[in-house]
Design a protein around this motif. Structure first.
Motif, PDB file in Angstrom:
ATOM      1  N   PHE A 148      -2.018 -16.762 -17.028  1.00 20.68           N
ATOM      2  CA  PHE A 148      -2.313 -17.472 -18.259  1.00 20.68           C
ATOM      3  C   PHE A 148      -1.491 -16.805 -19.363  1.00 20.68           C
ATOM      4  O   PHE A 148      -1.605 -15.590 -19.566  1.00 20.68           O
ATOM      5  CB  PHE A 148      -3.790 -17.353 -18.637  1.00 20.68           C
ATOM      6  CG  PHE A 148      -4.740 -18.037 -17.701  1.00 20.68           C
ATOM      7  CD1 PHE A 148      -5.319 -19.256 -18.048  1.00 20.68           C
ATOM      8  CD2 PHE A 148      -5.084 -17.461 -16.480  1.00 20.68           C
ATOM      9  CE1 PHE A 148      -6.224 -19.873 -17.201  1.00 20.68           C
ATOM     10  CE2 PHE A 148      -5.979 -18.069 -15.627  1.00 20.68           C
ATOM     11  CZ  PHE A 148      -6.550 -19.284 -15.983  1.00 20.68           C
ATOM     12  N   MET A 188     -10.617 -15.775 -16.225  1.00 15.35           N
ATOM     13  CA  MET A 188     -10.363 -16.342 -17.542  1.00 15.35           C
ATOM     14  C   MET A 188     -11.589 -16.184 -18.438  1.00 15.35           C
ATOM     15  O   MET A 188     -11.487 -15.762 -19.598  1.00 15.35           O
ATOM     16  CB  MET A 188     -10.004 -17.829 -17.409  1.00 15.35           C
ATOM     17  CG  MET A 188      -9.757 -18.542 -18.731  1.00 15.35           C
ATOM     18  SD  MET A 188      -9.716 -20.346 -18.544  1.00 15.35           S
ATOM     19  CE  MET A 188     -11.476 -20.700 -18.313  1.00 15.35           C
ATOM     20  N   MET A 209      -6.844 -25.066 -19.338  1.00 16.13           N
ATOM     21  CA  MET A 209      -7.894 -24.053 -19.296  1.00 16.13           C
ATOM     22  C   MET A 209      -9.285 -24.648 -19.115  1.00 16.13           C
ATOM     23  O   MET A 209     -10.104 -24.128 -18.361  1.00 16.13           O
ATOM     24  CB  MET A 209      -7.848 -23.192 -20.556  1.00 16.13           C
ATOM     25  CG  MET A 209      -6.634 -22.279 -20.630  1.00 16.13           C
ATOM     26  SD  MET A 209      -6.654 -21.217 -22.091  1.00 16.13           S
ATOM     27  CE  MET A 209      -8.042 -20.133 -21.687  1.00 16.13           C
ATOM     28  N   CYS A 247      -1.197 -16.911 -23.244  1.00 11.02           N
ATOM     29  CA  CYS A 247      -1.867 -17.428 -24.439  1.00 11.02           C
ATOM     30  C   CYS A 247      -1.052 -17.089 -25.688  1.00 11.02           C
ATOM     31  O   CYS A 247      -0.503 -15.992 -25.796  1.00 11.02           O
ATOM     32  CB  CYS A 247      -3.267 -16.832 -24.564  1.00 11.02           C
ATOM     33  SG  CYS A 247      -4.303 -17.080 -23.117  1.00 11.02           S
TER      34      CYS A 247
END
Length: 273
Positions: A203, A226, A180, A205
């Motif tokens: 992504f 992001m 990231m 998470c």
């Protein structure tokens, strides 16, 4: 079923999987139930640690980017110290100890000091974490190869030993750990290598936990989206057409009532099975 026991003076280097305690292996769970001392990482789910036997000592040895943390050499030598004192030691890491988990470094230190050990593999987040997001790392309509890489080296910068041009040209699916912080540079490297700016990216998470969130975007917009979404590590980043399967395979969302969409590759499939 017979499973080995942790012996006094031995160390087990074990993986706890990507988050869900149900993904612990039987051996890892047995290690938790038997160890005198459990040296654990930041990414180990606290629910996993509740399986430790009464009286076991829990030692935190988490390493998180940009935050104060123990030096790797000190952690390795602590394992030696505990084993030499006769303890049954479980070194518990998130994911798999040998997939960007520095388990190899710790094992080599144990060998250097004559400490016996066992490796207990775990489900790595780059496979199990993506599965919890409904993203398969391989699919016969998309890829016959996948590349796993880390987004930074030991100095905290994008690894200069990675051949970005070769990966960009040759790997249809790329799974990245700890990426990231440098996703903008990594995306630029891959686009320069010939990847499309509109290629699918996700992504994932806090994979395989109650806090799991997924951001779907494109390679060209990955950094901006992001930042706009405000997501934070830990996260797995995956690049490739397998991300398009998520609306069809988001089984966690389906359990919450979300409708799954049709197979996106159905119209192009020429089934030979």
């Amino acid at each position: 079923m017979h499973l080995p026991a942790i012996e006094p003076g031995h160390v087990w280097l074990a993986g706890a999987g990507p988050g869900d305690p149900g993904l612990l292996t039987l051996l890892a769970a047995k290690g938790l139930a038997e160890a005198d001392v459990i040296v654990h990482d930041a990414l180990v789910n606290e629910e996993c640690l509740k399986l430790a036997r009464t009286g076991a000592i829990l030692e935190y040895a988490g390493k998180r980017g940009g935050k104060p943390s123990a030096k790797q050499r000190d952690i390795s030598l602590r394992l030696v110290e505990l084993a030499k004192a006769g303890h049954r030691v479980l070194r518990l890491k998130g994911g798999d100890p040998f997939v960007f988990g520095r388990g190899g470094e710790e094992a080599l230190t144990l060998i250097e000091h004559g400490v016996p050990f066992r490796i207990v593999p775990g489900i790595t987040a780059g496979i199990g974490g993506l599965a919890y997001a409904g993203i398969p790392v391989t699919h016969r309509e998309v890829n016959h190869a996948v590349t796993f890489l880390t987004g930074h080296d030991s100095s905290g910068v994008v690894p200069d030993r990675i051949d970005w041009d070769a990966i960009g040209r040759g790997s249809p699916v790329i799974v990245m750990y700890m990426a990231m912080k440098h996703i903008g540079q990594i995306a630029a490297n891959l686009v320069s290598a010939g990847r499309r700016a509109d290629e699918a990216v996700a992504f994932v998470c806090n994979a395989a936990t109650a806090e799991q969130t997924v951001l779907e975007t494109t390679l060209g917009r990955a950094e901006a989206d992001m930042v706009a979404a405000g997501i934070e590590p830990p996260a797995i980043v995956v690049i490739g057409e397998v991300v398009r399967l998520r609306p069809s395979l988001d089984w966690l969302g389906a359990l919450s009532g979300r409708k799954l969409l049709p197979d996106p590759f159905a119209v192009d499939r020429k089934d030979t099975a």
